[in-house]
Design a protein around this motif. Sequence first.
Motif, PDB file in Angstrom:
ATOM      1  N   ALA A  39       0.808  -1.221   0.000  1.00 49.92           N
ATOM      2  CA  ALA A  39       0.000   0.000   0.000  1.00 49.92           C
ATOM      3  C   ALA A  39       0.840   1.270   0.000  1.00 49.92           C
ATOM      4  CB  ALA A  39      -0.937   0.004   1.204  1.00 49.92           C
ATOM      5  N   SER A  40       2.099   1.192   0.444  1.00 52.41           N
ATOM      6  CA  SER A  40       2.929   2.396   0.520  1.00 52.41           C
ATOM      7  C   SER A  40       3.587   2.750  -0.807  1.00 52.41           C
ATOM      8  CB  SER A  40       4.014   2.217   1.590  1.00 52.41           C
ATOM      9  OG  SER A  40       4.872   1.135   1.265  1.00 52.41           O
ATOM     10  N   VAL A  41       3.452   1.894  -1.810  1.00 53.87           N
ATOM     11  CA  VAL A  41       4.057   2.156  -3.117  1.00 53.87           C
ATOM     12  C   VAL A  41       3.090   3.004  -3.948  1.00 53.87           C
ATOM     13  CG1 VAL A  41       5.015   1.124  -5.207  1.00 53.87           C
ATOM     14  CG2 VAL A  41       5.282  -0.033  -2.998  1.00 53.87           C
ATOM     15  N   PRO A  42       3.547   4.088  -4.578  1.00 52.74           N
ATOM     16  CA  PRO A  42       2.655   4.917  -5.409  1.00 52.74           C
ATOM     17  C   PRO A  42       2.049   4.115  -6.557  1.00 52.74           C
ATOM     18  CG  PRO A  42       4.728   6.066  -4.974  1.00 52.74           C
ATOM     19  CD  PRO A  42       4.905   4.664  -4.493  1.00 52.74           C
ATOM     20  N   ASP A  43       0.804   4.422  -6.897  1.00 52.93           N
ATOM     21  CA  ASP A  43       0.113   3.703  -7.969  1.00 52.93           C
ATOM     22  C   ASP A  43       0.856   3.790  -9.292  1.00 52.93           C
ATOM     23  OD1 ASP A  43      -1.766   3.081  -6.116  1.00 52.93           O
ATOM     24  OD2 ASP A  43      -3.347   4.386  -6.916  1.00 52.93           O
ATOM     25  N   GLU A  44       1.500   4.927  -9.557  1.00 53.74           N
ATOM     26  CA  GLU A  44       2.174   5.116 -10.837  1.00 53.74           C
ATOM     27  C   GLU A  44       3.281   4.084 -11.056  1.00 53.74           C
ATOM     28  OE1 GLU A  44       2.399   6.635 -14.496  1.00 53.74           O
ATOM     29  OE2 GLU A  44       0.938   7.199 -12.946  1.00 53.74           O
ATOM     30  N   VAL A  45       3.894   3.627  -9.969  1.00 50.38           N
ATOM     31  CA  VAL A  45       4.942   2.606 -10.082  1.00 50.38           C
ATOM     32  C   VAL A  45       4.359   1.320 -10.659  1.00 50.38           C
ATOM     33  CG1 VAL A  45       6.588   1.197  -8.787  1.00 50.38           C
ATOM     34  CG2 VAL A  45       6.278   3.605  -8.204  1.00 50.38           C
ATOM     35  N   PHE A  46       3.165   0.945 -10.221  1.00 53.02           N
ATOM     36  CA  PHE A  46       2.535  -0.278 -10.714  1.00 53.02           C
ATOM     37  C   PHE A  46       2.047  -0.118 -12.151  1.00 53.02           C
ATOM     38  CE2 PHE A  46       1.564  -0.575  -6.023  1.00 53.02           C
ATOM     39  CZ  PHE A  46       2.576  -1.488  -5.766  1.00 53.02           C
ATOM     40  N   HIS A  47       1.584   1.092 -12.509  1.00 56.59           N
ATOM     41  CA  HIS A  47       1.120   1.318 -13.882  1.00 56.59           C
ATOM     42  C   HIS A  47       2.269   1.176 -14.883  1.00 56.59           C
ATOM     43  CE1 HIS A  47      -2.995   2.340 -13.032  1.00 56.59           C
ATOM     44  NE2 HIS A  47      -2.649   3.279 -12.169  1.00 56.59           N
ATOM     45  N   GLN A  48       3.476   1.500 -14.458  1.00 58.54           N
ATOM     46  CA  GLN A  48       4.629   1.428 -15.347  1.00 58.54           C
ATOM     47  C   GLN A  48       5.300   0.059 -15.331  1.00 58.54           C
ATOM     48  OE1 GLN A  48       7.176   4.617 -14.072  1.00 58.54           O
ATOM     49  NE2 GLN A  48       5.781   6.231 -14.761  1.00 58.54           N
ATOM     50  N   ILE A  58      10.393  -5.482  -4.892  1.00 55.33           N
ATOM     51  CA  ILE A  58      10.827  -5.924  -6.216  1.00 55.33           C
ATOM     52  C   ILE A  58       9.555  -6.078  -7.043  1.00 55.33           C
ATOM     53  CG2 ILE A  58      12.032  -7.692  -7.530  1.00 55.33           C
ATOM     54  CD1 ILE A  58      13.580  -8.357  -4.949  1.00 55.33           C
ATOM     55  N   ILE A  59       9.433  -5.254  -8.097  1.00 52.88           N
ATOM     56  CA  ILE A  59       8.146  -5.077  -8.775  1.00 52.88           C
ATOM     57  C   ILE A  59       8.238  -5.499 -10.233  1.00 52.88           C
ATOM     58  CG2 ILE A  59       6.396  -3.373  -9.431  1.00 52.88           C
ATOM     59  CD1 ILE A  59       7.241  -1.750  -6.987  1.00 52.88           C
ATOM     60  N   GLY A  60       7.237  -6.278 -10.666  1.00 49.70           N
ATOM     61  CA  GLY A  60       7.087  -6.639 -12.068  1.00 49.70           C
ATOM     62  C   GLY A  60       8.061  -7.706 -12.524  1.00 49.70           C
ATOM     63  N   TYR A  61       7.845  -8.151 -13.768  1.00 51.39           N
ATOM     64  CA  TYR A  61       8.726  -9.174 -14.332  1.00 51.39           C
ATOM     65  C   TYR A  61      10.081  -8.606 -14.733  1.00 51.39           C
ATOM     66  CZ  TYR A  61       5.120 -12.710 -14.248  1.00 51.39           C
ATOM     67  OH  TYR A  61       4.190 -13.621 -13.820  1.00 51.39           O
ATOM     68  N   VAL A  82      13.466  -2.394  -8.557  1.00 50.61           N
ATOM     69  CA  VAL A  82      13.509  -2.212  -7.103  1.00 50.61           C
ATOM     70  C   VAL A  82      12.924  -0.848  -6.759  1.00 50.61           C
ATOM     71  CG1 VAL A  82      15.013  -1.960  -5.088  1.00 50.61           C
ATOM     72  CG2 VAL A  82      15.475  -3.744  -6.780  1.00 50.61           C
ATOM     73  N   TYR A  83      12.025  -0.839  -5.793  1.00 52.16           N
ATOM     74  CA  TYR A  83      11.462   0.415  -5.289  1.00 52.16           C
ATOM     75  C   TYR A  83      11.756   0.511  -3.801  1.00 52.16           C
ATOM     76  CZ  TYR A  83       8.243   4.036  -3.802  1.00 52.16           C
ATOM     77  OH  TYR A  83       7.713   5.169  -3.247  1.00 52.16           O
ATOM     78  N   LEU A  84      12.443   1.577  -3.432  1.00 52.85           N
ATOM     79  CA  LEU A  84      12.795   1.836  -2.037  1.00 52.85           C
ATOM     80  C   LEU A  84      12.259   3.211  -1.701  1.00 52.85           C
ATOM     81  CD1 LEU A  84      14.325   0.725   0.407  1.00 52.85           C
ATOM     82  CD2 LEU A  84      16.410   1.727  -0.503  1.00 52.85           C
TER      83      LEU A  84
END
Length: 332
Positions: A220-229, A302-305, A309-311
């Motif tokens: 939940a703490s990761v911005p939505d835009e990170v997941f969209h990309q 660690i996001i996506g295929y 890395v998102y810190l």
Amino acid sequence: MDLFREVLDEVEIRELLIDHVGHRCCWGSRPARTWKIHAVEDCNVYVGTLDTFIEEREVVRETEAHLGGNIDGKDKGPELGVWELDLRSEFPVLFVLNKETRATIPHSETIEKCSGCAGRGDRVCPDCNADQEPGYYKENRMNQCSACHGRGLIAHRDGSDTICVKCNGKGKIPCATCSSRGLIKCETCRGSGSLLSRNIAVVKWKTLSTRKVGATAGAASVPDEVFHQAKGVQLCNTQAYQCSPAFFADSYFLNKFSSEVISERAQAPPKARVICERHTISVVPVTRVTMSHRNRSFSFYIIGYSREVYLKDYYPSRFCWGLCPCLEWLKL
């Protein structure tokens, strides 16, 4: 819903974090290399989108100087409405972000008297006739010579005078703007006294997007835009004039999530028409890693295929004193 992907081991996790830290000039790699991996948690994220592709048309009036020639007026045929124009040759690829084109509306041209000069083709000179009433002017008005200040003579230090060469001793010179005609050519109609007006159709195609992220508490703490990309797996992709919620026989959550995305559909402007919609749902693999050392800890994702890395904020080994180009010190 299970995803087929390789499980990250401790070596891969550390390598990804070390590579991420290595791209930051004032971050140390010791925590990434030596701190204990305390927990590894899978917290997949669902990304839903609804793209609405629309077309807008409006009419603007365009005017230019009429310098002669035939015009395409109503005597050549009835003027077409803006939505009657055939613009299939200009139609873009579906769901393009933005495209605009302009087209002349047939049989909409008219000739009008120039309002800038009342159809005369000339305007009163604003320099030598500035004191005249609108529409009136005087010819042969002269201005004082700036070289001799109206004397006609140029004084020298030895007390002698010579004739001013700029005004030939007259003390006055013709108006530099109109040569003392009192009139200048109208710039609006370029001296013709007439304007050619026509209707122009301004056509815009654009995509209105609604995006929604369904994240677990762990992400939940990761911005939505990170997941969209991020790169994930597409679970559905439907296209229709008006999309309805997707149906998954084995997932109440995805059915509800799809309905929520559809219900938040972007509203098209009143004068626009909807061409079609596209609804997609993707799942993005997310791994939350917690590392600890003594009584200190931090987490990263660690996001996506592509394994980005998102810190978010805290990393225990940062040494920025404002002497490097990273500008991290501005956030302090």
